[in-house]
Write a protein that holds these residues in place. Structure first.
Motif, mmCIF file in Angstrom:
data_model
loop_
_atom_site.group_PDB
_atom_site.id
_atom_site.type_symbol
_atom_site.label_atom_id
_atom_site.label_comp_id
_atom_site.label_asym_id
_atom_site.label_seq_id
_atom_site.Cartn_x
_atom_site.Cartn_y
_atom_site.Cartn_z
ATOM 1 N N MET A 1 -7.579 0.951 9.900
ATOM 2 C CA MET A 1 -7.594 -0.442 10.345
ATOM 3 C C MET A 1 -8.989 -1.005 10.147
ATOM 4 S SD MET A 1 -5.834 0.228 14.071
ATOM 5 C CE MET A 1 -7.176 1.322 14.496
ATOM 6 N N THR A 2 -9.058 -2.266 9.840
ATOM 7 C CA THR A 2 -10.340 -2.944 9.739
ATOM 8 C C THR A 2 -10.091 -4.442 9.683
ATOM 9 O OG1 THR A 2 -12.390 -3.160 8.455
ATOM 10 C CG2 THR A 2 -10.378 -2.812 7.207
ATOM 11 N N GLY A 3 -11.142 -5.208 9.920
ATOM 12 C CA GLY A 3 -11.021 -6.660 9.806
ATOM 13 C C GLY A 3 -11.279 -7.158 8.408
ATOM 14 N N THR A 4 -11.832 -6.295 7.527
ATOM 15 C CA THR A 4 -12.213 -6.725 6.178
ATOM 16 C C THR A 4 -11.900 -5.615 5.190
ATOM 17 O OG1 THR A 4 -14.450 -5.945 6.704
ATOM 18 C CG2 THR A 4 -14.055 -8.308 6.895
ATOM 19 N N ALA A 5 -10.809 -5.771 4.452
ATOM 20 C CA ALA A 5 -10.424 -4.725 3.495
ATOM 21 C C ALA A 5 -9.952 -5.275 2.155
ATOM 22 C CB ALA A 5 -9.334 -3.841 4.096
ATOM 23 N N LYS A 6 -9.448 -6.498 2.104
ATOM 24 C CA LYS A 6 -8.861 -7.007 0.866
ATOM 25 C C LYS A 6 -9.860 -7.013 -0.283
ATOM 26 C CE LYS A 6 -4.472 -7.936 0.805
ATOM 27 N NZ LYS A 6 -3.614 -7.311 -0.233
ATOM 28 N N GLU A 7 -11.142 -7.312 0.028
ATOM 29 C CA GLU A 7 -12.139 -7.362 -1.049
ATOM 30 C C GLU A 7 -12.335 -6.001 -1.710
ATOM 31 O OE1 GLU A 7 -13.920 -10.078 2.280
ATOM 32 O OE2 GLU A 7 -12.634 -8.307 2.112
ATOM 33 N N ILE A 8 -12.108 -4.934 -0.971
ATOM 34 C CA ILE A 8 -12.359 -3.592 -1.505
ATOM 35 C C ILE A 8 -11.066 -2.840 -1.783
ATOM 36 C CG2 ILE A 8 -14.661 -3.281 -0.518
ATOM 37 C CD1 ILE A 8 -13.264 -1.823 1.829
ATOM 38 N N GLU A 9 -9.940 -3.529 -1.789
ATOM 39 C CA GLU A 9 -8.670 -2.841 -2.034
ATOM 40 C C GLU A 9 -8.655 -2.100 -3.367
ATOM 41 O OE1 GLU A 9 -3.842 -3.450 -1.719
ATOM 42 O OE2 GLU A 9 -5.132 -5.219 -1.791
ATOM 43 N N PRO A 10 -9.213 -2.670 -4.459
ATOM 44 C CA PRO A 10 -9.218 -1.903 -5.712
ATOM 45 C C PRO A 10 -9.893 -0.539 -5.581
ATOM 46 C CG PRO A 10 -9.724 -4.196 -6.167
ATOM 47 C CD PRO A 10 -9.705 -4.047 -4.672
ATOM 48 N N GLU A 11 -11.024 -0.486 -4.855
ATOM 49 C CA GLU A 11 -11.712 0.795 -4.693
ATOM 50 C C GLU A 11 -10.945 1.725 -3.760
ATOM 51 O OE1 GLU A 11 -16.138 2.584 -3.558
ATOM 52 O OE2 GLU A 11 -15.839 0.417 -3.769
ATOM 53 N N LEU A 12 -10.362 1.181 -2.684
ATOM 54 C CA LEU A 12 -9.558 2.002 -1.784
ATOM 55 C C LEU A 12 -8.372 2.605 -2.523
ATOM 56 C CD1 LEU A 12 -9.533 -0.293 1.385
ATOM 57 C CD2 LEU A 12 -10.571 1.976 1.235
ATOM 58 N N LYS A 13 -7.756 1.808 -3.393
ATOM 59 C CA LYS A 13 -6.605 2.291 -4.150
ATOM 60 C C LYS A 13 -7.035 3.313 -5.193
ATOM 61 C CE LYS A 13 -2.203 2.156 -5.223
ATOM 62 N NZ LYS A 13 -1.183 2.648 -4.286
#
Length: 662
Positions: free
Chosen positions: A419-431
């Protein structure tokens, strides 16, 4: 172990051959990583599955409320039996969530909102739930934690520090006790036997660093001395205690997932031992003294990432100055190595920004979270150079016993989510790195946050004077004010300005990190000014007094843009939580590190424009911020991916020479 396989039915899962249940993570091919990256950038299609799930949970609420306490517990055990056969299917989850929500209402006095139900389902789907600040991530996590624990999994709720681990566990303990789940809290300096006992609980709250180091300790202790099949037999009932600290990497629920999985994943975590230093401590002091005499541009050049190179003139100057010392200084290779480290210590690392000095010891400050990392040191003599620079005791060199990256460690969990408040910007790296997708959870109430225009000052001094003036002005109107700074030095500078004006305020930075959460929780009082580095506020809500809410809510002032826009959003997210009123603004200057380091030619070009016309400045300034942050993010992402590549090569090298892969 077979039960764990069934629990995660429908997910691709290959168990490793280690001492306990964990996932085997073969490195993905470059093509697979690229494909993951590309797919994560596609727009998410609206899903009706979550709405159907919510309707199912809410449809069960009336029947669940008719059950007595024992009936709730029996029903959850029955739902868990279904999950042990079919995995986390929606029907079983809906039943479990309805029961846990009712248990929470009876014990905590808090009924999970629909958005928290959505977050809980997202977690058990092996994804990252992006929830706005103040939307109740801690309570949402209880849905996933209780459900997974009921199904027999070892659940690790991972937080960013010991305080939050203890606070969240104690806050939810009455709910866990209600359903019969044992709860463990793992903290720094806890004895080994006690750690093992607490990891043996159904649900364990632990910081990311403590958890990872305990895993490394297991790998060192077990290593090649006990093969997996032998240890698994030893772990069977009646065969005595296991030497392992953990009981498996089953389910990890990572709070502040962007901080743990991305920001703190730049360097491996290392367990090391201190060895006697082959170099005389005088060598470090000699190197720093000589480095202070060298001139930038003439004797040395600086790179963007704290790299330093001696020029020809620099080599000559060092050779001449070192002649009086003799010994190791006769070697040109040693002279270059020592002087580059000394110059980097002097010009690349700043006191009260990159590190602080506590009890005559240098302690590293995490640049993204602002928290002290007392157990970490810089490598290859850099730490000793900084100790010489600050006239601290010179510690010995360190020898690595075991190491692992966060990317490799968390990838070993059978089910990883966060969980976090800010993740969409880093979704490519998380994926790409963790194979994690992001689901953006809507807010429970519409946001009332107002973003005021950014303000650009010509100099740093002018910026701090204006920040102090603005904070006093708003506090005088009955508002609560939170001022975010990037460094300890900046927070203390602003604090001195406010002290000079006789203005009462609270200052939070790495020197007071023990009380950060309590102080931030009190920051919502009328007329209260809180000055905090970016370490403060994570995981802690700022509750507004009635007077502050009537006056317009919390006002947040950002005084320097960060390398990551996510950190700016995290600070702004402190205002206007859960439908409260609030406002945010940025008061910065062109001398800030982000602009000087990542957009020097743009920042220099804006100075005359600032004097010429303020009408066009906002658009140019927004473009400057976007450009500098985008460039910084690309560089930091490259550093993290390089860390992963080096880690894979290191693993391959260990396998080639026949050592146990840690």
């Amino acid at each position: 172990m077979s039960d764990i396989r069934a629990l995660l039915a429908g997910r691709e899962l290959e168990l490793g051959d280690g001492a306990y249940a964990e996932r085997a993570v073969p490195p993905p091919s470059p093509l697979e990583e690229t494909l993951r990256d590309w797919l994560s950038r596609l727009p998410a299609l609206p899903s009706k599955a979550l709405q159907r799930f919510l309707a199912d949970v809410n449809g069960r609420e009336a029947a669940v409320r008719m059950l007595d306490d024992d009936g709730l517990r029996r029903a959850l055990r029955q739902a868990a039996q279904g999950m042990q056969r079919q995995g986390f299917a929606d029907a079983a989850l809906a039943e479990a969530f309805a029961l846990i929500r009712e248990g929470s209402r009876r014990t905590l006095g808090m009924r999970h909102h629909d958005v928290q139900l959505m977050a809980g389902r997202t977690l058990l789907g092996g994804r990252i739930a992006e929830m706005a600040t103040g939307e109740g991530k801690t309570l949402a996590a209880t849905l996933a934690a209780c459900t997974a624990a009921a199904a027999g999994a070892a659940v690790h709720v991972v937080t960013v520090n010991d305080y939050l681990a203890a606070r969240d566990a104690e806050h939810n303990r009455v709910l866990f006790d209600f359903f019969g789940f044992s709860v463990g809290i793992v903290e720094q300096d806890m004895p080994l036997d006690e750690r093992r006992r607490r990891y043996g609980c159904d649900i364990t709250y632990v910081s990311n660093k403590e958890l990872t180091f305990d895993y490394l300790k297991d790998r060192i202790a077990l290593g090649s001395t006990l093969r997996a099949h032998q240890l698994l037999r030893a772990m069977e009932p009646g065969r005595g205690a296991s030497p392992a600290i953990l009981r498996g990497l089953h389910v990890a629920i990572v709070d502040e997932a962007d901080s743990v999985l991305i920001d703190e994943a730049r360097t491996p975590l290392i367990i090391s031992e201190t060895l006697p230093d082959d170099l005389d401590t005088a060598v470090y002091h000699q190197a720093v003294a000589m480095a202070r005499t060298l001139e930038a541009g003439r004797h040395f050049a600086r790179g963007r990432d704290r790299d330093v190179w001696l020029t020809d003139q620099g080599h000559a100057a060092v050779a001449e100055a070192a002649a009086v010392h003799g010994g190791i200084w006769h070697s040109a290779l040693w002279r270059r190595e020592l002087m580059q480290k000394a110059l980097s210590a002097l010009h690349g690392f700043e006191l009260d920004q990159h590190y602080i000095v506590v009890e005559n010891k240098v302690q590293i400050v995490d640049e993204f979270t602002g928290r002290v990392m007392p157990d970490r040191t810089w490598e290859r003599g850099l730490h000793q150079m900084i100790e010489a620079k600050e006239n601290c005791e010179i510690t010995g060199q360190r020898r690595t016993l075991s190491q692992i990256t966060y990317q490799r460690f968390f990838g070993r969990y059978l089910l990883l989510c966060g969980m976090t408040g800010t993740a969409k910007e880093i979704e490519p790296e998380l994926k790409r790195v963790y194979d994690l997708s992001v689901t953006r959870i809507p807010t429970h109430k519409p946001s009332r946050r107002r973003r005021l225009a950014d303000r650009l000052l010509a100099s740093s001094d002018a910026r701090w004077q204006e920040v102090a003036r603005r904070a006093v002005e708003l506090a005088g109107a009955g508002r609560a004010v939170l001022v975010g700074t990037r460094s300890v030095e900046a927070s203390e500078l602003l604090s001195r300005l406010l002290d000079a004006q006789g203005v009462a305020h609270a200052t939070l930075n790495a020197r007071q990190d023990q009380g950060e959460a309590e102080a931030v929780a009190q920051a919502g009082g009328s007329g209260r000014i809180t000055v905090a580095t970016n370490m403060a506020g994570r995981g802690t809500d700022i509750k507004l007094s009635d007077e502050v809410e009537a006056a317009g809510g919390l006002h947040v002032i950002l005084t320097e843009f960060h390398e990551s826009a996510r950190v700016d959003r995290q600070l702004f997210g402190r205002a206007a939580r859960q439908g409260d009123p609030g406002s945010v603004e940025a008061i910065v200057c062109l001398e800030d590190e982000l602009f000087v380091r990542y957009a020097p030619w743009l920042s220099r070009g804006l100075k005359p424009l600032w004097l010429w016309s303020a009408r066009w400045l906002p658009r140019l300034f927004r473009a400057l911020v976007w450009y500098a942050q985008s460039r910084a993010e690309r560089i930091n992402r490259r550093v993290r991916l390089d860390t992963v590549k080096r880690d894979r090569k290191w693993q391959q090298a260990l396998g080639f020479v026949g050592r146990d892969k840690v």
